[in-house]
Design an enzyme around this catalytic site. Sequence first.
Site, short mmCIF file in Angstrom:
data_model
loop_
_atom_site.label_atom_id
_atom_site.label_comp_id
_atom_site.label_asym_id
_atom_site.label_seq_id
_atom_site.Cartn_x
_atom_site.Cartn_y
_atom_site.Cartn_z
N SER A 298 0.83 -1.21 0.00
CA SER A 298 0.00 0.00 0.00
C SER A 298 0.86 1.26 0.00
CB SER A 298 -0.90 0.01 1.24
OG SER A 298 -1.48 1.29 1.41
N GLN B 34 1.03 -0.20 -4.89
CA GLN B 34 -0.26 0.49 -5.07
C GLN B 34 -0.08 1.98 -4.83
OE1 GLN B 34 -2.26 1.49 -1.94
NE2 GLN B 34 -3.54 2.71 -3.32
N TYR C 234 -2.09 5.91 -4.44
CA TYR C 234 -3.11 6.93 -4.52
C TYR C 234 -2.40 8.12 -5.17
CZ TYR C 234 -6.01 4.30 -1.26
OH TYR C 234 -6.79 3.34 -0.68
N THR D 36 -5.23 2.77 -7.56
CA THR D 36 -6.55 2.59 -6.94
C THR D 36 -7.46 3.73 -7.38
OG1 THR D 36 -5.59 1.40 -5.12
CG2 THR D 36 -7.76 2.36 -4.73
N LYS E 128 -7.35 -0.57 -10.16
CA LYS E 128 -8.07 -1.29 -9.09
C LYS E 128 -9.34 -0.53 -8.73
CE LYS E 128 -7.19 -2.93 -4.34
NZ LYS E 128 -7.78 -1.96 -3.41
N HIS F 224 -13.01 -2.19 -2.92
CA HIS F 224 -12.19 -1.72 -1.82
C HIS F 224 -12.60 -2.40 -0.50
CE1 HIS F 224 -9.35 1.83 -1.09
NE2 HIS F 224 -9.48 1.31 0.11
N VAL G 196 -12.96 -12.73 -0.04
CA VAL G 196 -12.36 -14.07 -0.14
C VAL G 196 -11.93 -14.54 1.25
CG1 VAL G 196 -10.48 -15.44 -1.13
CG2 VAL G 196 -11.58 -13.67 -2.51
C1 LIG Z 1 -7.74 -2.20 6.54
C2 LIG Z 1 -7.75 -2.05 5.06
C3 LIG Z 1 -6.92 -1.12 4.46
C4 LIG Z 1 -6.91 -0.99 3.08
N1 LIG Z 1 -6.02 -0.12 2.52
C5 LIG Z 1 -5.95 -0.05 1.18
C6 LIG Z 1 -4.98 0.78 0.58
O1 LIG Z 1 -4.17 1.42 1.24
N2 LIG Z 1 -4.97 0.84 -0.77
C7 LIG Z 1 -5.86 0.14 -1.55
O2 LIG Z 1 -5.82 0.24 -2.77
N3 LIG Z 1 -6.76 -0.66 -0.99
C8 LIG Z 1 -6.83 -0.78 0.35
N4 LIG Z 1 -7.74 -1.63 0.90
C9 LIG Z 1 -8.59 -2.48 0.02
C10 LIG Z 1 -7.90 -3.81 -0.30
O3 LIG Z 1 -6.85 -3.64 -1.20
C11 LIG Z 1 -8.87 -4.82 -0.92
O4 LIG Z 1 -9.52 -4.23 -2.02
C12 LIG Z 1 -9.91 -5.38 0.05
O5 LIG Z 1 -9.39 -5.50 1.34
C13 LIG Z 1 -10.42 -6.73 -0.43
O6 LIG Z 1 -11.45 -7.21 0.37
P1 LIG Z 1 -11.23 -8.25 1.58
O7 LIG Z 1 -10.67 -7.48 2.71
O8 LIG Z 1 -12.61 -8.73 1.82
O9 LIG Z 1 -10.29 -9.34 1.09
C14 LIG Z 1 -7.78 -1.78 2.28
C15 LIG Z 1 -8.62 -2.71 2.89
C16 LIG Z 1 -8.62 -2.86 4.25
C17 LIG Z 1 -9.51 -3.90 4.87
C1 LIG Z 2 -6.18 7.29 4.21
C2 LIG Z 2 -5.90 5.82 4.36
C3 LIG Z 2 -6.65 5.03 3.37
C4 LIG Z 2 -6.33 3.59 3.45
C5 LIG Z 2 -7.40 2.79 2.79
O1 LIG Z 2 -7.44 2.67 1.60
C6 LIG Z 2 -8.43 2.16 3.58
O2 LIG Z 2 -8.42 2.30 4.80
O3 LIG Z 2 -9.31 1.50 2.97
#
Ligand SMILES: Cc1cc2nc3c(=O)[nH]c(=O)nc-3n(C[C@H](O)[C@H](O)[C@H](O)COP(=O)(O)O)c2cc1C
Ligand SMILES: CCCCC(=O)C(=O)O
Length: 364
Positions: free
Chosen positions: A108, A129, A131, A157, A229, A253, A287
Amino acid sequence: MAGEPVNVNEFQELARQSLPKMYYDYYTGGAEDQHTLKENVKSFRRIIIQPRVLVDVSKIDMSTTILGHKTSAPIMIAPTAMHKLAHHEGEVATARGAAACDVIMGLSYMSTCTVEEVASSCNAVRFFQIYVYKRRDITALMVHRAEKNGFGAIILTADTPRLGRREADIKNKMIAPQLKNFEGLISTEYVSDKGSNIEALAAGTFDASLCWKDIEWLKSITKLPILIKGVLTSEDAIKAIEVGVAGIIVSNHGARQLDYAPATISVLEEVVHAVQGKVPVFFDGGVRRGTDIFKALALGAKAVLIGRAVIYGLAAKGELGVKQVIQMLKDEFELTMALSGCCSVDDITRSHVKTEKGRFICRM
Ligand SMILES: Cc1cc2nc3c(=O)[nH]c(=O)nc-3n(C[C@H](O)[C@H](O)[C@H](O)COP(=O)(O)O)c2cc1C
Ligand SMILES: CCCCC(=O)C(=O)O
């Protein structure tokens, strides 16, 4: 819970026990009513596997190729933010766990270990990844750091022009720490009187004007392949191909952005049809089982990304927990392949699953 965890849900329970409430709520939560959060998992339950019997399954090969990189299974680690809140070793522990299982990790942009720390922690294929910040120079610098440190692709993303409304984070006044990657560049430490400080961080730094034409800019600053994404419709899948991306990740997400967005598994096939095999389609969201991975592949995904399940492993046991969660999912997936009569990932076809729509048509 007695004994060692035997599935991802039991790892979730261990994570709940080991984390402060603020962090557990952050990791586990979704947006608003959390409708999509529940649907991401529940929609998998409504898909039925149609196994074939009397196939020689004495040897199962789960390996596949992702953007030219050979990998042990069609599983990647989804980029998730701030792993040090789950375990003091943070993303370095996650990277080592992934490398031990020979799967690709998505790091991330909002990581707590730096790009360089993760890159030097172990030899493995990793994607970065991003932003896009209002300060585009900072994003460009991060892309160059990823490139210099051997990352194999950029994951842009696209579903986060603003942060979704996560009510637990608002109530808990979720913290936004200074992230080491950005030290000396920009402050990520935000304090808001409205509640969630990470929401304030996103509002202060993320560029909400980012749009399709900006993919040209991204392509002009890196030679790395770009994955988009957050695609959930055939319209956007076609646009992504038009702007020349190397792959698409069907994702909502983890249901943390737009509530009432569709469960990802329910739109995967629509996107796959629109893409017509021009680029690989990856998948994430909900998943928790090897059978879920099998279902996503049967509906056309090249591989799946795992978000929360990996964080639960990390929170419960650090690097070992990450390894155990991935290994557990690999073992479950391998068994599903064997019991369905599939020896390789290419043997998994659309006719191995029945969706609700399919069942309805059959009954007519
Ligand atoms: C705690 C948390 C933080 C996340 N942070 C990011 C991130 O920084 N960047 C991003 O593209 N997606 C982020 N995501 C989304 C994940 O990449 C992903 O799309 C998602 O967790 C998939 O679903 P799942 O948790 O059910 O496997 C985050 C998800 C969670 C749960
Ligand atoms: C500002 C942090 C964003 C991280 C993220 O993508 C999430 O928590 O889903």
